[in-house]
Design a protein around this motif. Structure first.
Motif, mmCIF file in Angstrom:
data_model
loop_
_atom_site.group_PDB
_atom_site.id
_atom_site.type_symbol
_atom_site.label_atom_id
_atom_site.label_comp_id
_atom_site.label_asym_id
_atom_site.label_seq_id
_atom_site.Cartn_x
_atom_site.Cartn_y
_atom_site.Cartn_z
ATOM 1 N N LEU A 249 0.857 -1.182 0.000
ATOM 2 C CA LEU A 249 0.000 0.000 0.000
ATOM 3 C C LEU A 249 0.898 1.238 0.000
ATOM 4 C CD1 LEU A 249 -2.652 -1.139 2.641
ATOM 5 C CD2 LEU A 249 -2.987 -0.951 0.167
ATOM 6 N N PRO A 250 0.680 2.186 -0.890
ATOM 7 C CA PRO A 250 1.642 3.295 -1.046
ATOM 8 C C PRO A 250 1.753 4.201 0.168
ATOM 9 C CG PRO A 250 -0.331 3.663 -2.378
ATOM 10 C CD PRO A 250 -0.419 2.261 -1.873
ATOM 11 N N TYR A 251 0.732 4.220 1.024
ATOM 12 C CA TYR A 251 0.760 5.107 2.189
ATOM 13 C C TYR A 251 1.293 4.411 3.437
ATOM 14 C CZ TYR A 251 -3.689 2.695 3.003
ATOM 15 O OH TYR A 251 -4.666 1.745 3.169
ATOM 16 N N VAL A 252 1.689 3.163 3.329
ATOM 17 C CA VAL A 252 2.287 2.444 4.457
ATOM 18 C C VAL A 252 3.778 2.750 4.479
ATOM 19 C CG1 VAL A 252 2.829 0.180 5.416
ATOM 20 C CG2 VAL A 252 0.547 0.634 4.500
ATOM 21 N N THR A 253 4.241 3.316 5.578
ATOM 22 C CA THR A 253 5.626 3.789 5.667
ATOM 23 C C THR A 253 6.573 2.769 6.272
ATOM 24 O OG1 THR A 253 5.174 4.831 7.812
ATOM 25 C CG2 THR A 253 4.865 6.194 5.829
ATOM 26 N N GLY A 254 6.054 1.607 6.656
ATOM 27 C CA GLY A 254 6.919 0.558 7.186
ATOM 28 C C GLY A 254 7.126 0.670 8.680
ATOM 29 N N ALA A 255 8.212 0.078 9.141
ATOM 30 C CA ALA A 255 8.470 -0.018 10.573
ATOM 31 C C ALA A 255 8.792 1.342 11.176
ATOM 32 C CB ALA A 255 9.623 -0.987 10.819
ATOM 33 N N ILE A 256 8.593 1.434 12.496
ATOM 34 C CA ILE A 256 8.866 2.661 13.236
ATOM 35 C C ILE A 256 9.834 2.339 14.365
ATOM 36 C CG2 ILE A 256 6.904 2.322 14.797
ATOM 37 C CD1 ILE A 256 6.544 5.326 14.905
ATOM 38 N N GLY A 257 10.644 3.313 14.736
ATOM 39 C CA GLY A 257 11.511 3.134 15.890
ATOM 40 C C GLY A 257 12.969 2.978 15.518
ATOM 41 N N LEU A 258 13.737 2.406 16.432
ATOM 42 C CA LEU A 258 15.171 2.261 16.234
ATOM 43 C C LEU A 258 15.499 1.446 14.987
ATOM 44 C CD1 LEU A 258 16.159 1.569 19.935
ATOM 45 C CD2 LEU A 258 16.900 3.532 18.595
ATOM 46 N N LEU A 259 14.623 0.505 14.648
ATOM 47 C CA LEU A 259 14.834 -0.335 13.482
ATOM 48 C C LEU A 259 13.958 0.103 12.316
ATOM 49 C CD1 LEU A 259 16.022 -2.000 15.838
ATOM 50 C CD2 LEU A 259 15.159 -4.048 14.717
ATOM 51 N N GLY A 260 13.363 1.284 12.439
ATOM 52 C CA GLY A 260 12.344 1.687 11.488
ATOM 53 C C GLY A 260 12.868 2.456 10.296
ATOM 54 N N THR A 261 11.919 3.015 9.536
ATOM 55 C CA THR A 261 12.228 3.725 8.301
ATOM 56 C C THR A 261 12.220 5.230 8.524
ATOM 57 O OG1 THR A 261 9.958 4.055 7.518
ATOM 58 C CG2 THR A 261 10.936 1.895 7.123
ATOM 59 N N ARG A 262 12.879 5.927 7.636
ATOM 60 C CA ARG A 262 12.846 7.381 7.719
ATOM 61 C C ARG A 262 11.452 7.905 7.390
ATOM 62 N NH1 ARG A 262 16.061 11.345 8.713
ATOM 63 N NH2 ARG A 262 15.461 13.425 8.039
ATOM 64 N N ALA A 263 10.733 7.212 6.499
ATOM 65 C CA ALA A 263 9.379 7.647 6.153
ATOM 66 C C ALA A 263 8.460 7.603 7.373
ATOM 67 C CB ALA A 263 8.829 6.768 5.034
ATOM 68 N N SER A 264 8.605 6.601 8.227
ATOM 69 C CA SER A 264 7.811 6.542 9.453
ATOM 70 C C SER A 264 8.219 7.637 10.424
ATOM 71 C CB SER A 264 7.962 5.171 10.120
ATOM 72 O OG SER A 264 7.385 4.158 9.339
ATOM 73 N N TYR A 265 9.526 7.891 10.496
ATOM 74 C CA TYR A 265 10.022 8.970 11.352
ATOM 75 C C TYR A 265 9.429 10.305 10.915
ATOM 76 C CZ TYR A 265 13.455 12.195 13.414
ATOM 77 O OH TYR A 265 14.060 13.205 14.100
ATOM 78 N N GLU A 266 9.391 10.563 9.608
ATOM 79 C CA GLU A 266 8.836 11.803 9.079
ATOM 80 C C GLU A 266 7.322 11.868 9.290
ATOM 81 O OE1 GLU A 266 12.108 12.377 5.469
ATOM 82 O OE2 GLU A 266 10.339 11.119 5.179
#
Length: 595
Positions: A249-266
């Motif tokens: 899904l294009p709006y799913v940014t993936g994992a969050i946190g220390l092991l996460g993605t920059r897209a989730s961080y943003e």
């Protein structure tokens, strides 16, 4: 009928099909009963009690049912503890059945006598009981099964060896006798309508909505997608919820946190409204700044409500039922600017991952190993990752889709569950391929011996594919890079350096398949070979310890500290600098401009 016979009969009544265990004289009565019961439920022999507990956890995580493990008294019961804590902290239902010395020896400092009620008081805090007379059963076992299932936790039943040999007597219709019954009712608690209305008001007022989902949202995929579309939201996933929503899904940014993605961080940095569904993600620093976002939480467990953020509205209830009642109250957002920003950030992240995987390394980039698997994953695969840098690549490079499932030790973050999780998954779903991604530290700690378990049982699986991918870099890599980034310390060789073991050769000695991969051009062919194999397959990937698992929120000061720590290290680490730490970091953090 002996007490031990009745225990197994009652487990069958609870539709328990497997018990992951290791034998010992403290459960000799149960072992004899297994023989009389023609091995029903199936006794799955691990190589170590901790592995039996991990296998029960993996089974429970991937089957949705309660896992059961068993061990002898004293050391056997002690060995179960780490796996049981993994279950407790990740809210997984597991019942432990453990032996104890005879009642006549208790209190006499007898061999293998341990105060198990005290020892298990914390890990099985919801329910831990010792059976001292036959009439306590079935109530004790029933309550252990029911509480584990409904509270998603660990329970324990302690049965002294002499009690196992007694004739079974059911509880009588008499004073101070406790009868019991089977079964767990299906129920789905829902929030009050007034609370739903308040939550809708918060979410409708937001212009930049972010959703964070965890494992509690796994059975509410359609509802989460509908809410995300109505609110024009982006969705990040806690690591235990990686399989809750497709990464396609294009709006799913993936994992969050220390092991996460920059897209989730943003996503979390820039949102003005936050909806958390079925997650107790603990790292507050990855959520929006306090006061910047209004927030709503949905969780089944009232004890987990309001823990991680100053939520304005807390909804206690099943994720699917709560969202179905919330959806009619939500208004369709028409401004698509926020959603487009989220999708652009996510697309850019996946492109960065592709480019990072292509960075040359000596001998193989571990990101390339996992990124290559992404395109080859069967849509029904089950994945397990071990703790360490392997978890970073699992979190960032694998895009879940279809019926793909995956998990790891989320909260305890213990080393060693990767291979036993995959074995537990094979007993839960013998018709599906399982893949464990582990570091060489975890493989040496636990995985090597459990290859024997895979060799023993793979003939019973309708799909015999169980792939163990070892990221072999001779280094306890996650801790090495944490020391560099956080303390600016060079690698401390005595604690971090690991011997090079020929993992594939060990696998072949056990009658499995194995291959050692030392060139990037061999990575994809070996993945394909393993995915087509007719038995478990161990791939020994020789990977570069110089590829940094630096989190997406890392500051330049931390990055500089890591680079300087490499310069301080011995000459063997000079190659890290020559490969260009700065170039790799620029790839990883495109938002920093490359200066």
């Amino acid at each position: 009928m002996k007490v031990s016979d009745y225990v197994l009969e009652r487990l069958r009544d609870w539709e328990v099909e497997h018990v992951f265990a290791y034998p010992g004289d403290g459960i000799n009565g149960l072992l004899a009963a297994w023989g009389r019961a023609e091995n029903r439920p199936v006794f799955v022999q691990a190589r170590h009690e901790e592995m039996a507990a991990f296998e029960a956890v993996g089974y429970a995580k991937f089957s949705g049912r309660t896992g059961v493990c068993a061990a002898t008294s004293g050391p056997g019961a002690i060995h179960l503890l780490n796996g049981l804590y993994d279950a407790k902290l990740d809210h997984v239902p597991v019942v432990a059945i453990v032996g104890q010395t005879d009642r006549t020896a208790m209190g006499g400092s007898y061999q293998q006598e341990v105060d198990l009620l005290s020892l298990y008081k914390d890990v099985a805090s919801e329910y831990c009981e010792m059976v001292t007379v036959p009439a306590q059963l079935p109530n004790v076992l029933d309550r252990a099964m029911r509480i584990a299932a409904t509270r998603r936790t660990v329970t324990a039943v302690i049965i002294p060896a002499d009690v196992q040999e007694l004739d079974y007597e059911p509880p009588a219709h008499a004073f101070k006798q406790v009868p019991s019954s089977l079964g767990v009712p299906h129920y789905a608690p829902v929030p009050a309508q007034d609370d739903l209305a308040r939550a809708a008001e918060v979410l409708n007022a937001g212009e930049k909505v972010a959703i964070l989902v965890g494992q509690g949202a796994r059975h509410a995929r359609a509802e989460v997608e509908r809410v995300a579309d109505l609110l024009g939201a982006g969705v990040a996933k806690a690591l235990l919820g990686k399989d809750a929503l497709p990464d396609t899904l294009p709006y799913v940014t993936g994992a969050i946190g220390l092991l996460g993605t920059r897209a989730s961080y943003e996503l979390m940095r820039d949102c003005d409204t936050l909806l958390v569904v079925g997650s107790s993600f603990p790292y507050t620093q990855f959520l929006p700044e306090f006061g910047k976002a209004r927030a709503v939480q949905i969780d089944l467990d009232p004890a987990m409500i309001g823990l991680r953020y100053p939520f304005e509205v807390n909804l206690v209830g099943d994720a699917g039922e709560a969202l179905r009642r919330l959806i009619p109250l939500l208004e369709q957002k028409t401004d698509g600017a926020w959603r487009k920003t989220v999708e652009d950030n996510a697309a850019r992240w996946w492109e960065v991952m592709r480019r990072r995987a292509e960075v040359s390394a000596d001998p193989i980039n571990p990101e390339y190993v996992v990124h290559t698997l992404d395109a080859l994953l069967p849509d029904n695969a089950i994945l397990a990752a071990d703790s360490g840098s392997a978890a970073n690549w699992y979190a960032r490079h694998l895009r879940f889709r279809g019926a793909i499932r995956g998990s790891l030790s989320g909260t305890l973050a213990t080393m060693g569950p990767g291979v036993p999780y995959a074995i537990g998954a094979k007993f839960a779903h013998p018709d599906r391929p399982a893949i464990a991604i582990v570091g060489d530290g975890a493989m040496q700690m636990n995985g090597l011996a459990e290859l024997i378990t895979a060799a023993k049982y793979h003939h019973e699986w309708s799909d015999p594919r169980l792939i163990v991918a070892v990221l072999n870099n001779h280094d306890l890599n996650q801790v090495t890079w944490e020391m560099r980034a956080m303390q600016g310390a060079p690698q401390f060789e005595p604690s971090q350096s690991l011997p090079d073991i020929r993992y594939a050769d060990v696998a072949t000695l056990f009658g499995l398949y194995g291959a050692r991969v030392e060139r990037p051009e061999d990575v994809e062919p070996v993945w394909r070979q393993a995915l087509a194999a007719d038995r478990p397959f161990v791939i020994d990937f020789r990977t570069d310890p110089a590829v940094p698992p630096i989190p997406p929120h890392a500051s330049w000061d931390q990055i500089k500290a890591a680079a300087l720590s490499v310069l301080k290290g011995d000459s063997d680490r000079g190659s890290v600098v020559r490969q260009g730490v700065k170039a790799k970091v620029q790839e990883f953090l495109p938002g920093h401009g490359g200066n």
